[in-house]
Design a protein around this motif. Structure first.
Motif, PDB file in Angstrom:
ATOM      1  N   ALA A  62     -38.976 139.238  20.982  1.00 62.65           N
ATOM      2  CA  ALA A  62     -39.169 138.105  20.071  1.00 62.65           C
ATOM      3  C   ALA A  62     -38.064 138.057  19.013  1.00 62.65           C
ATOM      4  N   PRO A  63     -36.794 137.941  19.416  1.00 58.44           N
ATOM      5  CA  PRO A  63     -35.713 137.940  18.415  1.00 58.44           C
ATOM      6  C   PRO A  63     -35.750 136.734  17.478  1.00 58.44           C
ATOM      7  N   TRP A  64     -36.161 135.569  17.974  1.00 60.17           N
ATOM      8  CA  TRP A  64     -36.218 134.402  17.101  1.00 60.17           C
ATOM      9  C   TRP A  64     -37.314 134.582  16.048  1.00 60.17           C
ATOM     10  N   SER A  65     -38.458 135.071  16.456  1.00 65.04           N
ATOM     11  CA  SER A  65     -39.530 135.340  15.497  1.00 65.04           C
ATOM     12  C   SER A  65     -39.111 136.404  14.494  1.00 65.04           C
ATOM     13  N   THR A  66     -38.339 137.401  14.952  1.00 66.94           N
ATOM     14  CA  THR A  66     -37.854 138.450  14.053  1.00 66.94           C
ATOM     15  C   THR A  66     -36.912 137.878  13.009  1.00 66.94           C
ATOM     16  N   GLY A 125     -17.200 136.020  18.035  1.00 65.51           N
ATOM     17  CA  GLY A 125     -18.101 135.075  17.395  1.00 65.51           C
ATOM     18  C   GLY A 125     -17.785 133.609  17.551  1.00 65.51           C
ATOM     19  N   GLY A 126     -16.586 133.272  17.974  1.00 65.79           N
ATOM     20  CA  GLY A 126     -16.229 131.859  18.111  1.00 65.79           C
ATOM     21  C   GLY A 126     -17.147 131.128  19.078  1.00 65.79           C
ATOM     22  N   ASP A 127     -17.397 131.730  20.224  1.00 66.98           N
ATOM     23  CA  ASP A 127     -18.288 131.111  21.204  1.00 66.98           C
ATOM     24  C   ASP A 127     -19.702 130.978  20.657  1.00 66.98           C
ATOM     25  N   ARG A 128     -20.141 131.977  19.890  1.00 66.35           N
ATOM     26  CA  ARG A 128     -21.492 131.952  19.336  1.00 66.35           C
ATOM     27  C   ARG A 128     -21.651 130.839  18.305  1.00 66.35           C
ATOM     28  N   VAL A 129     -20.631 130.626  17.487  1.00 70.11           N
ATOM     29  CA  VAL A 129     -20.681 129.531  16.522  1.00 70.11           C
ATOM     30  C   VAL A 129     -20.836 128.197  17.260  1.00 70.11           C
ATOM     31  N   GLU A 130     -20.043 128.009  18.291  1.00 69.97           N
ATOM     32  CA  GLU A 130     -20.121 126.757  19.045  1.00 69.97           C
ATOM     33  C   GLU A 130     -21.482 126.588  19.711  1.00 69.97           C
ATOM     34  N   GLU A 131     -22.047 127.672  20.220  1.00 70.18           N
ATOM     35  CA  GLU A 131     -23.362 127.615  20.853  1.00 70.18           C
ATOM     36  C   GLU A 131     -24.436 127.227  19.848  1.00 70.18           C
ATOM     37  N   ALA A 132     -24.368 127.810  18.654  1.00 74.01           N
ATOM     38  CA  ALA A 132     -25.359 127.490  17.626  1.00 74.01           C
ATOM     39  C   ALA A 132     -25.247 126.032  17.194  1.00 74.01           C
ATOM     40  N   VAL A 133     -24.021 125.569  16.993  1.00 72.18           N
ATOM     41  CA  VAL A 133     -23.811 124.181  16.575  1.00 72.18           C
ATOM     42  C   VAL A 133     -24.291 123.219  17.658  1.00 72.18           C
ATOM     43  N   SER A 168     -36.245 126.060  19.223  1.00 78.30           N
ATOM     44  CA  SER A 168     -36.204 127.487  19.544  1.00 78.30           C
ATOM     45  C   SER A 168     -34.853 127.796  20.176  1.00 78.30           C
ATOM     46  N   PRO A 169     -33.932 128.374  19.414  1.00 76.11           N
ATOM     47  CA  PRO A 169     -32.599 128.670  19.950  1.00 76.11           C
ATOM     48  C   PRO A 169     -32.657 129.797  20.976  1.00 76.11           C
ATOM     49  N   PRO A 170     -31.590 130.010  21.731  1.00 79.01           N
ATOM     50  CA  PRO A 170     -31.575 131.061  22.746  1.00 79.01           C
ATOM     51  C   PRO A 170     -31.814 132.452  22.146  1.00 79.01           C
ATOM     52  N   LEU A 179     -31.103 128.792  11.117  1.00 86.14           N
ATOM     53  CA  LEU A 179     -32.210 128.787  10.163  1.00 86.14           C
ATOM     54  C   LEU A 179     -32.417 127.414   9.535  1.00 86.14           C
ATOM     55  N   HIS A 180     -31.328 126.743   9.182  1.00 82.80           N
ATOM     56  CA  HIS A 180     -31.488 125.437   8.547  1.00 82.80           C
ATOM     57  C   HIS A 180     -31.818 124.341   9.564  1.00 82.80           C
ATOM     58  N   THR A 181     -31.405 124.523  10.799  1.00 81.47           N
ATOM     59  CA  THR A 181     -31.880 123.598  11.835  1.00 81.47           C
ATOM     60  C   THR A 181     -33.390 123.752  11.998  1.00 81.47           C
ATOM     61  N   HIS A 182     -33.852 124.985  11.930  1.00 81.06           N
ATOM     62  CA  HIS A 182     -35.296 125.239  11.959  1.00 81.06           C
ATOM     63  C   HIS A 182     -35.996 124.543  10.791  1.00 81.06           C
TER      64      HIS A 182
END
Length: 368
Positions: A167-171, A5-13, A144-146, A130-133
Protein backbone atom coordinates in the motif's frame (compact mmCIF):
# COMPACT_ATOMS: atom_id res chain seq x y z
CA UNK A 1 19.38 3.25 -11.09
CA UNK A 2 20.01 4.90 -14.45
CA UNK A 3 16.98 7.21 -14.17
CA UNK A 4 17.62 9.91 -11.58
CA UNK A 5 14.05 11.16 -11.76
CA UNK A 6 13.31 12.83 -15.08
CA UNK A 7 11.08 9.99 -16.24
CA UNK A 8 9.33 9.92 -12.86
CA UNK A 9 8.53 13.63 -13.01
CA UNK A 10 6.98 13.18 -16.44
CA UNK A 11 4.99 10.16 -15.24
CA UNK A 12 3.60 12.07 -12.27
CA UNK A 13 2.67 15.08 -14.40
CA UNK A 14 0.95 12.80 -16.93
CA UNK A 15 -1.17 11.27 -14.15
CA UNK A 16 -2.08 14.76 -12.95
CA UNK A 17 -3.06 15.99 -16.42
CA UNK A 18 -5.07 12.83 -17.10
CA UNK A 19 -7.22 13.64 -14.06
CA UNK A 20 -7.47 17.43 -14.36
CA UNK A 21 -7.91 18.03 -18.07
CA UNK A 22 -11.28 16.25 -18.35
CA UNK A 23 -12.43 18.26 -15.32
CA UNK A 24 -11.29 21.63 -16.69
CA UNK A 25 -14.89 22.71 -17.23
CA UNK A 26 -15.71 22.34 -13.53
CA UNK A 27 -15.67 25.17 -10.96
CA UNK A 28 -12.18 25.08 -9.45
CA UNK A 29 -12.35 28.49 -7.76
CA UNK A 30 -15.34 27.76 -5.56
CA UNK A 31 -14.21 24.36 -4.31
CA UNK A 32 -11.75 23.73 -1.50
CA UNK A 33 -8.94 21.27 -2.30
CA UNK A 34 -9.33 18.44 0.18
CA UNK A 35 -7.99 19.38 3.60
CA UNK A 36 -6.12 22.43 2.32
CA UNK A 37 -7.17 26.03 2.85
CA UNK A 38 -6.64 26.67 -0.87
CA UNK A 39 -9.26 26.16 -3.53
CA UNK A 40 -8.67 23.73 -6.38
CA UNK A 41 -7.54 26.44 -8.80
CA UNK A 42 -4.96 27.83 -6.36
CA UNK A 43 -3.69 24.32 -5.65
CA UNK A 44 -3.24 23.56 -9.35
CA UNK A 45 -1.30 26.79 -9.83
CA UNK A 46 0.84 25.83 -6.82
CA UNK A 47 1.82 22.55 -8.51
CA UNK A 48 3.16 24.48 -11.49
CA UNK A 49 4.92 26.98 -9.22
CA UNK A 50 6.71 24.22 -7.33
CA UNK A 51 7.81 22.46 -10.50
CA UNK A 52 9.37 25.57 -12.02
CA UNK A 53 10.93 26.56 -8.68
CA UNK A 54 12.71 23.19 -8.39
CA UNK A 55 13.86 23.42 -12.00
CA UNK A 56 15.20 26.89 -11.26
CA UNK A 57 17.13 25.69 -8.23
CA UNK A 58 18.90 23.03 -10.28
CA UNK A 59 19.47 25.16 -13.37
CA UNK A 60 20.64 28.16 -11.35
CA UNK A 61 22.85 26.07 -9.05
CA UNK A 62 21.44 28.07 -6.12
CA UNK A 63 23.30 27.27 -2.90
CA UNK A 64 22.17 29.84 -0.30
CA UNK A 65 18.48 30.49 -0.96
CA UNK A 66 15.68 30.05 -3.45
CA UNK A 67 16.22 31.73 -6.83
CA UNK A 68 14.08 34.90 -6.43
CA UNK A 69 11.41 34.42 -9.07
CA UNK A 70 7.86 33.14 -9.44
CA UNK A 71 5.42 32.55 -12.27
CA UNK A 72 2.16 34.34 -12.94
CA UNK A 73 -0.49 33.07 -15.31
CA UNK A 74 -1.91 35.48 -17.89
CA UNK A 75 -5.16 37.12 -16.92
CA UNK A 76 -8.09 35.12 -18.15
CA UNK A 77 -6.25 31.80 -18.25
CA UNK A 78 -8.79 29.01 -17.90
CA UNK A 79 -8.43 25.75 -16.04
CA UNK A 80 -7.25 23.96 -19.18
CA UNK A 81 -4.51 26.56 -19.47
CA UNK A 82 -3.40 25.79 -15.91
CA UNK A 83 -3.01 22.14 -16.91
CA UNK A 84 -0.91 23.27 -19.88
CA UNK A 85 1.36 25.17 -17.49
CA UNK A 86 1.69 22.15 -15.20
CA UNK A 87 2.76 20.04 -18.18
CA UNK A 88 5.23 22.70 -19.35
CA UNK A 89 6.82 23.25 -15.95
CA UNK A 90 6.98 19.50 -15.40
CA UNK A 91 8.87 19.17 -18.65
CA UNK A 92 11.31 21.87 -17.51
CA UNK A 93 11.97 20.10 -14.21
CA UNK A 94 12.46 16.76 -16.00
CA UNK A 95 14.96 18.42 -18.36
CA UNK A 96 16.80 20.08 -15.47
CA UNK A 97 17.06 16.77 -13.63
CA UNK A 98 18.45 15.01 -16.72
CA UNK A 99 21.05 17.67 -17.47
CA UNK A 100 22.27 18.45 -13.95
CA UNK A 101 25.50 16.64 -13.00
CA UNK A 102 25.16 14.07 -10.23
CA UNK A 103 27.39 15.97 -7.79
CA UNK A 104 25.48 19.25 -7.99
CA UNK A 105 23.44 20.17 -4.92
CA UNK A 106 21.16 23.17 -4.72
CA UNK A 107 19.47 24.92 -1.83
CA UNK A 108 16.40 23.48 -0.16
CA UNK A 109 15.71 24.39 3.47
CA UNK A 110 14.74 21.02 4.93
CA UNK A 111 16.33 19.23 6.58
CA UNK A 112 19.99 19.69 5.59
CA UNK A 113 19.73 22.79 3.37
CA UNK A 114 20.44 21.10 0.04
CA UNK A 115 19.24 18.44 -2.37
CA UNK A 116 20.64 16.74 -5.45
CA UNK A 117 18.87 16.21 -8.76
CA UNK A 118 17.16 13.05 -7.54
CA UNK A 119 15.95 14.84 -4.42
CA UNK A 120 14.41 17.67 -6.41
CA UNK A 121 12.79 15.15 -8.74
CA UNK A 122 11.32 13.27 -5.78
CA UNK A 123 10.05 16.50 -4.19
CA UNK A 124 8.50 17.52 -7.50
CA UNK A 125 6.79 14.15 -7.89
CA UNK A 126 5.51 14.32 -4.31
CA UNK A 127 4.07 17.80 -4.88
CA UNK A 128 2.30 16.64 -8.03
CA UNK A 129 0.87 13.45 -6.55
CA UNK A 130 -0.24 14.93 -3.25
CA UNK A 131 -1.79 18.10 -4.61
CA UNK A 132 -3.50 16.24 -7.44
CA UNK A 133 -5.00 14.12 -4.68
CA UNK A 134 -6.13 17.27 -2.86
CA UNK A 135 -7.82 18.61 -6.00
CA UNK A 136 -9.39 15.23 -6.74
CA UNK A 137 -10.82 15.15 -3.22
CA UNK A 138 -12.29 18.60 -3.67
CA UNK A 139 -13.84 17.76 -7.01
CA UNK A 140 -15.03 14.34 -5.90
CA UNK A 141 -12.89 12.46 -8.42
CA UNK A 142 -11.08 9.13 -7.89
CA UNK A 143 -7.29 9.35 -8.07
CA UNK A 144 -4.69 6.66 -7.45
CA UNK A 145 -1.22 7.05 -9.00
CA UNK A 146 0.94 4.03 -9.86
CA UNK A 147 2.28 2.14 -6.84
CA UNK A 148 5.80 2.13 -8.26
CA UNK A 149 5.79 5.92 -8.45
CA UNK A 150 4.72 6.23 -4.82
CA UNK A 151 7.39 3.75 -3.72
CA UNK A 152 9.96 5.74 -5.69
CA UNK A 153 9.11 8.85 -3.68
CA UNK A 154 8.99 7.09 -0.31
CA UNK A 155 12.39 5.44 -0.69
CA UNK A 156 14.05 8.74 -1.57
CA UNK A 157 12.61 11.48 0.62
CA UNK A 158 10.70 9.59 3.33
CA UNK A 159 13.48 7.30 4.62
CA UNK A 160 12.17 7.48 8.19
CA UNK A 161 8.73 6.10 7.26
CA UNK A 162 8.13 2.38 7.64
CA UNK A 163 6.81 1.17 4.29
CA UNK A 164 3.63 -0.78 3.66
CA UNK A 165 4.82 -2.79 0.63
CA UNK A 166 1.28 -3.55 -0.52
CA UNK A 167 0.00 0.00 0.00
CA UNK A 168 2.60 2.64 -1.00
CA UNK A 169 -0.02 5.23 -1.98
CA UNK A 170 -1.80 4.86 1.36
CA UNK A 171 1.59 5.09 3.10
CA UNK A 172 2.44 8.33 1.31
CA UNK A 173 -0.95 9.82 2.12
CA UNK A 174 -0.59 8.81 5.77
CA UNK A 175 2.96 10.16 5.99
CA UNK A 176 1.76 13.57 4.77
CA UNK A 177 -1.28 13.82 7.04
CA UNK A 178 -3.80 12.91 4.34
CA UNK A 179 -4.95 9.47 5.40
CA UNK A 180 -4.91 6.70 7.94
CA UNK A 181 -3.06 3.41 8.25
CA UNK A 182 -4.13 0.60 10.58
CA UNK A 183 -1.99 0.47 13.70
CA UNK A 184 -0.38 3.87 13.17
CA UNK A 185 -1.09 7.16 14.85
CA UNK A 186 -2.39 9.95 12.59
CA UNK A 187 0.27 12.35 11.29
CA UNK A 188 -0.28 16.06 11.91
CA UNK A 189 3.24 17.43 11.39
CA UNK A 190 5.54 16.07 8.70
CA UNK A 191 8.58 16.81 6.57
CA UNK A 192 10.36 14.94 3.87
CA UNK A 193 14.08 14.31 4.21
CA UNK A 194 16.72 14.79 1.54
CA UNK A 195 19.99 12.97 2.07
CA UNK A 196 22.65 14.49 4.31
CA UNK A 197 26.07 15.37 2.82
CA UNK A 198 29.10 15.94 5.04
CA UNK A 199 32.03 17.78 3.50
CA UNK A 200 35.74 17.10 3.95
CA UNK A 201 38.81 18.52 2.24
CA UNK A 202 39.12 16.04 -0.64
CA UNK A 203 35.89 14.13 -0.11
CA UNK A 204 32.18 14.36 0.45
CA UNK A 205 30.24 11.85 2.53
CA UNK A 206 26.89 11.41 0.82
CA UNK A 207 23.99 9.90 2.73
CA UNK A 208 22.55 6.75 1.18
CA UNK A 209 18.78 6.63 0.70
CA UNK A 210 16.83 3.37 1.10
CA UNK A 211 16.50 3.27 -2.69
CA UNK A 212 20.26 3.55 -3.21
CA UNK A 213 20.89 1.02 -0.45
CA UNK A 214 18.57 -1.51 -2.08
CA UNK A 215 20.37 -1.07 -5.39
CA UNK A 216 23.79 -1.49 -3.76
CA UNK A 217 22.69 -4.60 -1.91
CA UNK A 218 21.41 -6.08 -5.18
CA UNK A 219 24.78 -5.55 -6.86
CA UNK A 220 24.15 -2.14 -8.44
CA UNK A 221 25.95 1.17 -8.09
CA UNK A 222 23.44 2.94 -5.85
CA UNK A 223 23.44 5.77 -8.37
CA UNK A 224 27.15 6.51 -7.81
CA UNK A 225 30.03 6.24 -10.24
CA UNK A 226 32.60 4.00 -8.55
CA UNK A 227 36.35 3.75 -8.76
CA UNK A 228 37.61 0.55 -10.38
CA UNK A 229 37.10 -2.31 -7.95
CA UNK A 230 34.32 -0.62 -6.01
CA UNK A 231 32.17 -0.91 -4.10
CA UNK A 232 33.86 -3.20 -1.58
CA UNK A 233 31.87 -6.10 -0.09
CA UNK A 234 31.54 -4.29 3.24
CA UNK A 235 29.70 -1.43 1.56
CA UNK A 236 27.15 -3.82 0.11
CA UNK A 237 26.73 -5.51 3.49
CA UNK A 238 26.16 -2.15 5.16
CA UNK A 239 23.60 -1.28 2.48
CA UNK A 240 21.73 -4.44 3.43
CA UNK A 241 21.57 -3.19 7.02
CA UNK A 242 19.99 0.05 5.79
CA UNK A 243 17.39 -1.84 3.78
CA UNK A 244 16.54 -3.97 6.81
CA UNK A 245 16.25 -0.96 9.13
CA UNK A 246 14.07 0.89 6.61
CA UNK A 247 11.72 -2.06 6.31
CA UNK A 248 11.25 -2.05 10.08
CA UNK A 249 10.76 1.72 10.27
CA UNK A 250 13.98 2.02 12.29
CA UNK A 251 16.17 3.83 9.75
CA UNK A 252 17.32 7.30 10.72
CA UNK A 253 19.23 8.99 7.89
CA UNK A 254 21.75 10.83 10.10
CA UNK A 255 22.76 7.49 11.63
CA UNK A 256 22.88 5.45 8.47
CA UNK A 257 25.40 4.88 5.72
CA UNK A 258 27.37 7.35 3.61
CA UNK A 259 29.20 6.80 0.35
CA UNK A 260 32.62 8.45 0.28
CA UNK A 261 33.01 10.44 -2.95
CA UNK A 262 36.21 12.03 -4.20
CA UNK A 263 35.75 15.73 -5.02
CA UNK A 264 38.37 15.77 -7.78
CA UNK A 265 36.52 13.44 -10.14
CA UNK A 266 33.22 12.56 -8.45
CA UNK A 267 34.15 8.90 -8.09
CA UNK A 268 32.91 6.92 -5.10
CA UNK A 269 35.79 5.27 -3.24
CA UNK A 270 34.16 3.63 -0.20
CA UNK A 271 31.50 3.55 2.45
CA UNK A 272 31.29 4.79 6.03
CA UNK A 273 28.59 5.19 8.63
CA UNK A 274 26.97 4.06 11.83
CA UNK A 275 25.58 0.76 13.05
CA UNK A 276 22.50 2.52 14.41
CA UNK A 277 21.33 5.49 16.44
CA UNK A 278 23.16 6.43 19.66
CA UNK A 279 22.12 4.52 22.76
CA UNK A 280 20.69 6.14 25.90
CA UNK A 281 24.19 7.07 27.04
CA UNK A 282 25.03 8.79 23.75
CA UNK A 283 27.27 6.06 22.32
CA UNK A 284 27.28 5.08 18.65
CA UNK A 285 29.35 2.59 16.66
CA UNK A 286 31.11 3.54 13.42
CA UNK A 287 32.34 1.40 10.54
CA UNK A 288 34.07 2.05 7.22
CA UNK A 289 35.74 0.48 4.22
CA UNK A 290 37.37 1.52 0.95
CA UNK A 291 37.67 -0.04 -2.47
CA UNK A 292 41.13 -1.60 -2.75
CA UNK A 293 42.25 0.87 -5.44
CA UNK A 294 41.51 3.80 -3.12
CA UNK A 295 43.53 2.62 -0.14
CA UNK A 296 46.80 4.11 1.07
CA UNK A 297 45.86 7.70 0.23
CA UNK A 298 44.42 8.83 3.54
CA UNK A 299 40.80 8.78 2.40
CA UNK A 300 39.58 6.56 5.23
CA UNK A 301 41.19 8.78 7.87
CA UNK A 302 39.80 11.95 6.32
CA UNK A 303 36.31 10.48 6.01
CA UNK A 304 36.32 9.12 9.57
CA UNK A 305 37.48 12.45 10.99
CA UNK A 306 34.73 14.32 9.15
CA UNK A 307 32.03 11.87 10.20
CA UNK A 308 33.24 11.82 13.81
CA UNK A 309 33.44 15.59 14.14
CA UNK A 310 29.97 15.97 12.67
CA UNK A 311 28.48 13.43 15.07
CA UNK A 312 30.33 14.58 18.19
CA UNK A 313 29.16 18.16 17.63
CA UNK A 314 25.65 16.99 18.48
CA UNK A 315 24.30 17.25 22.03
CA UNK A 316 23.01 13.68 21.98
CA UNK A 317 26.40 12.07 21.20
CA UNK A 318 29.02 11.57 23.89
CA UNK A 319 31.18 8.79 22.51
CA UNK A 320 31.89 7.00 19.25
CA UNK A 321 33.50 3.58 19.09
CA UNK A 322 34.71 1.07 16.53
CA UNK A 323 35.41 -2.65 16.73
CA UNK A 324 38.49 -3.68 14.73
CA UNK A 325 40.07 -7.07 14.28
CA UNK A 326 43.38 -7.31 16.10
CA UNK A 327 45.05 -8.50 12.87
CA UNK A 328 43.85 -5.50 10.85
CA UNK A 329 46.82 -3.18 11.28
CA UNK A 330 45.87 -0.74 8.47
CA UNK A 331 42.46 -0.09 10.04
CA UNK A 332 44.06 0.36 13.44
CA UNK A 333 46.30 3.05 11.99
CA UNK A 334 43.29 4.77 10.40
CA UNK A 335 41.34 4.81 13.65
CA UNK A 336 44.33 6.18 15.58
CA UNK A 337 44.95 8.97 13.07
CA UNK A 338 41.27 9.91 13.33
CA UNK A 339 41.63 10.56 17.07
CA UNK A 340 40.41 7.23 18.51
CA UNK A 341 42.21 5.38 21.28
CA UNK A 342 42.08 1.79 22.52
CA UNK A 343 39.69 1.37 25.45
CA UNK A 344 40.81 -0.29 28.66
CA UNK A 345 40.92 -4.08 28.76
CA UNK A 346 38.27 -4.17 31.50
CA UNK A 347 35.86 -2.05 29.45
CA UNK A 348 36.64 -4.05 26.34
CA UNK A 349 35.90 -7.29 28.14
CA UNK A 350 32.65 -5.98 29.60
CA UNK A 351 31.50 -4.65 26.23
CA UNK A 352 32.41 -7.89 24.50
CA UNK A 353 30.30 -9.86 26.95
CA UNK A 354 27.39 -7.43 26.80
CA UNK A 355 27.23 -7.28 23.01
CA UNK A 356 28.53 -10.79 22.26
CA UNK A 357 31.49 -9.46 20.24
CA UNK A 358 34.03 -11.82 18.73
CA UNK A 359 37.16 -12.33 20.80
CA UNK A 360 39.41 -11.14 17.96
CA UNK A 361 37.90 -7.63 17.98
CA UNK A 362 39.50 -4.68 19.71
CA UNK A 363 37.55 -1.60 20.74
CA UNK A 364 38.60 2.00 20.06
CA UNK A 365 36.72 5.12 21.10
CA UNK A 366 36.63 8.89 20.71
CA UNK A 367 34.77 11.20 23.07
CA UNK A 368 33.16 14.59 22.55
Amino acid sequence: MADMGGDRVEEAVASCAALLRPAAGRDWDGVRAGRLEWNCRRTAEHIASDLIAYAGQLAGRATEAYVPFDIALDEGTGNAGVVDVIEATGGLLAAAVRTTPREVRAFHPYPFRSANREGFAAMGVAEVLLHTHDIAEGLGLPYSPPDELCTWVLTRIFPQVRPEPDAPWSTLLWATGRGELPGREPVSDWRWSNNLVIGAERLTLQGVTPAAAADLRAGGTGGFEWIDGGPFDGTRDAAGMIVSAYGKGEHRPEWGMFVVVRRADGLAVGGIGFHGVPDEEGRAEVGYDLAENARGQGYATEALRALSEHALARDDVKLLFAAIDRENAPSQRVIARAGYTRVSEDLEKATRELHDLEGSLRLYSRES
